[in-house]
Design a protein around this motif. Structure first.
Motif, PDB file in Angstrom:
ATOM      1  N   LEU A 195       6.330   1.017  -9.109  1.00 40.39           N
ATOM      2  CA  LEU A 195       5.417  -0.111  -9.267  1.00 40.39           C
ATOM      3  C   LEU A 195       6.140  -1.374  -9.724  1.00 40.39           C
ATOM      4  O   LEU A 195       5.882  -2.475  -9.219  1.00 40.39           O
ATOM      5  N   GLU A 196       7.013  -1.224 -10.695  1.00 40.40           N
ATOM      6  CA  GLU A 196       7.738  -2.389 -11.206  1.00 40.40           C
ATOM      7  C   GLU A 196       8.536  -3.072 -10.107  1.00 40.40           C
ATOM      8  O   GLU A 196       8.555  -4.306 -10.009  1.00 40.40           O
ATOM      9  N   SER A 197       9.173  -2.280  -9.268  1.00 43.44           N
ATOM     10  CA  SER A 197       9.951  -2.827  -8.164  1.00 43.44           C
ATOM     11  C   SER A 197       9.054  -3.561  -7.175  1.00 43.44           C
ATOM     12  O   SER A 197       9.376  -4.667  -6.718  1.00 43.44           O
ATOM     13  N   ALA A 198       7.909  -2.964  -6.848  1.00 41.35           N
ATOM     14  CA  ALA A 198       6.994  -3.575  -5.880  1.00 41.35           C
ATOM     15  C   ALA A 198       6.347  -4.839  -6.439  1.00 41.35           C
ATOM     16  O   ALA A 198       6.159  -5.823  -5.711  1.00 41.35           O
ATOM     17  N   LEU A 199       6.003  -4.825  -7.719  1.00 36.77           N
ATOM     18  CA  LEU A 199       5.349  -5.987  -8.332  1.00 36.77           C
ATOM     19  C   LEU A 199       6.291  -7.187  -8.457  1.00 36.77           C
ATOM     20  O   LEU A 199       5.837  -8.329  -8.483  1.00 36.77           O
ATOM     21  N   GLN A 250      -4.217  -2.582  -9.020  1.00 35.66           N
ATOM     22  CA  GLN A 250      -5.163  -1.474  -9.194  1.00 35.66           C
ATOM     23  C   GLN A 250      -4.431  -0.189  -9.567  1.00 35.66           C
ATOM     24  O   GLN A 250      -4.873   0.572 -10.435  1.00 35.66           O
ATOM     25  N   THR A 251      -3.299   0.051  -8.922  1.00 31.48           N
ATOM     26  CA  THR A 251      -2.512   1.250  -9.233  1.00 31.48           C
ATOM     27  C   THR A 251      -1.915   1.154 -10.640  1.00 31.48           C
ATOM     28  O   THR A 251      -1.826   2.153 -11.355  1.00 31.48           O
ATOM     29  N   GLU A 252      -1.537  -0.046 -11.032  1.00 33.59           N
ATOM     30  CA  GLU A 252      -1.027  -0.254 -12.388  1.00 33.59           C
ATOM     31  C   GLU A 252      -2.100   0.079 -13.424  1.00 33.59           C
ATOM     32  O   GLU A 252      -1.811   0.657 -14.484  1.00 33.59           O
ATOM     33  N   ALA A 253      -3.352  -0.248 -13.108  1.00 33.50           N
ATOM     34  CA  ALA A 253      -4.453   0.082 -14.017  1.00 33.50           C
ATOM     35  C   ALA A 253      -4.640   1.596 -14.118  1.00 33.50           C
ATOM     36  O   ALA A 253      -4.877   2.133 -15.202  1.00 33.50           O
ATOM     37  N   VAL A 254      -4.524   2.280 -12.981  1.00 27.03           N
ATOM     38  CA  VAL A 254      -4.627   3.743 -12.986  1.00 27.03           C
ATOM     39  C   VAL A 254      -3.502   4.350 -13.825  1.00 27.03           C
ATOM     40  O   VAL A 254      -3.727   5.262 -14.622  1.00 27.03           O
ATOM     41  N   LEU A 255      -2.302   3.830 -13.657  1.00 30.44           N
ATOM     42  CA  LEU A 255      -1.159   4.323 -14.434  1.00 30.44           C
ATOM     43  C   LEU A 255      -1.389   4.084 -15.924  1.00 30.44           C
ATOM     44  O   LEU A 255      -1.009   4.918 -16.763  1.00 30.44           O
ATOM     45  N   SER A 256      -2.029   2.970 -16.258  1.00 30.25           N
ATOM     46  CA  SER A 256      -2.317   2.655 -17.657  1.00 30.25           C
ATOM     47  C   SER A 256      -3.228   3.695 -18.292  1.00 30.25           C
ATOM     48  O   SER A 256      -3.133   3.984 -19.488  1.00 30.25           O
ATOM     49  N   GLU A 282       0.824  -1.208   0.000  1.00 28.81           N
ATOM     50  CA  GLU A 282       0.000   0.000   0.000  1.00 28.81           C
ATOM     51  C   GLU A 282       0.857   1.256   0.000  1.00 28.81           C
ATOM     52  O   GLU A 282       0.489   2.259  -0.617  1.00 28.81           O
ATOM     53  N   THR A 283       2.001   1.205   0.669  1.00 26.48           N
ATOM     54  CA  THR A 283       2.918   2.341   0.636  1.00 26.48           C
ATOM     55  C   THR A 283       3.395   2.600  -0.785  1.00 26.48           C
ATOM     56  O   THR A 283       3.387   3.743  -1.260  1.00 26.48           O
ATOM     57  N   SER A 284       3.795   1.547  -1.479  1.00 26.58           N
ATOM     58  CA  SER A 284       4.260   1.689  -2.861  1.00 26.58           C
ATOM     59  C   SER A 284       3.138   2.180  -3.765  1.00 26.58           C
ATOM     60  O   SER A 284       3.361   3.007  -4.667  1.00 26.58           O
ATOM     61  N   ALA A 285       1.928   1.692  -3.513  1.00 22.44           N
ATOM     62  CA  ALA A 285       0.789   2.069  -4.352  1.00 22.44           C
ATOM     63  C   ALA A 285       0.463   3.554  -4.211  1.00 22.44           C
ATOM     64  O   ALA A 285       0.293   4.267  -5.212  1.00 22.44           O
TER      65      ALA A 285
END
Length: 312
Positions: free
Chosen positions: A155-159, A170-176, A133-136
């Motif tokens: 995001l890439e590091s956290a994933l 979910q955050t990746e979708a927002v970034l998309s 959640e911190t990374s998100a």
């Protein structure tokens, strides 16, 4: 590992199913799920712009750092100093990683709401072994600052550490939605559309936020009819839940969709009027009115140059 009940609660929160989450029963105080349930349920009330209900959940005599943090967040700017103190307090060794992460995330959220962007970034960037959640939320702050490349790197590091994390996906979708990420299909915005469609297929989730997200992606792809269907369903979802927060976003999106469609000017004007009257503080309304005032101001100051006269 979280219990099945706590997993469900986190899922509802991440996917924006706030009305359903506010109806979840709180377990006995002796349960390990007690504190996290209170925190996520209180945060759901805050997302629904109901700080009084959030505060009513928190025991007044609680000394738990996560509960004190969410109570401080509910108090708005009055709670900022408490959150600053809590960020110092959690530097001790006696707190769990979840407790530390909750305090940092809640504090950063409060700082962003107060316009203290640098303080929010400092709160999260200094976190060691940052959780999902911190990374998100750190990624989403950088998205809001128009720095998608930094958000992508975080995001890439956290994933890599937790590829199945729902909040990171979910955050990746927002970034998309910002970068038009193509994913494996090669189509723009496919990462966002795939995520929202997959989550909407879950019968245990009813979220207008997912429908709005997919609808926005479909607007960007020119799929106006499909986008319109998503927004109408989102409006119905919010109406059934008797939830006003989020309705402004639905109306704004429907206004844009109608405006882009052929022969829909009258409908767009009607939706815009509803948005202005029912949600005057919506960012889209504020932004357009500010631009209109600036235009009027410039027009008032403009002086026509003298007519050119041909000389003999």
């Amino acid at each position: 590992m979280d219990s099945s009940k706590l997993y469900y609660i986190k899922q509802q929160f991440v996917l924006g199913a706030y009305p359903a989450l506010t109806q979840v029963s709180v377990p006995d105080a002796s349960s390990p799920d007690y504190i996290p349930t209170l925190v996520y349920k209180a945060r759901a009330f805050l997302a629904l712009e109901d700080p009084n209900s959030a505060l009513a959940l928190i025991p007044e005599d609680s000394d738990h750092v996560a509960l004190r943090a969410v109570a401080a967040l509910a108090k708005g700017e009055e709670g900022l100093e408490v959150l600053r103190d809590l960020c110092v307090e959690i530097e001790g060794e006696e707190f769990s990683q979840w407790e530390v992460e909750m305090v940092q995330v809640l504090a950063a959220t409060a700082f962003m709401r107060a316009g203290e962007v640098e303080e929010a970034l400092e709160t999260l960037s200094g976190a060691e072994k940052a959780g999902d959640e911190t990374s998100a939320i750190l990624s989403q702050i950088y998205i809001s600052l128009s720095r998608p490349s930094v958000a992508q790197k975080i995001l890439e590091s956290a994933l890599k550490v937790d590829p199945d994390s729902l909040v990171l996906q979910q955050t990746e979708a927002v970034l998309s939605l910002v970068t038009a990420a193509q994913g494996l299909s090669g189509e723009p915005y496919s990462t966002a559309v795939s995520f929202y469609t997959e989550q909407l297929a879950n019968p245990s989730v009813s979220s207008a936020a997912l429908l709005i997200g997919r609808g926005v992606a479909r607007i960007m792809r020119g799929e106006l009819s499909a986008a319109r269907s998503d927004f109408e369903e989102a409006e119905s979802t919010l109406t059934r839940a008797q939830s006003k927060p989020g309705m402004g976003d639905v109306l704004a999106a429907m206004t844009v969709t109608a405006g882009l469609g052929s022969g829909k000017r009258g409908e767009a004007d009607e939706l815009w009027s509803r948005l202005c009257s029912e949600h005057p503080s919506h960012p889209m309304v504020i932004d357009l009115f500010a631009k209109a005032e600036l235009f009027d101001s410039c027009v008032a100051k403009f002086e026509l140059p003298p007519r050119a006269v041909a000389s003999a």
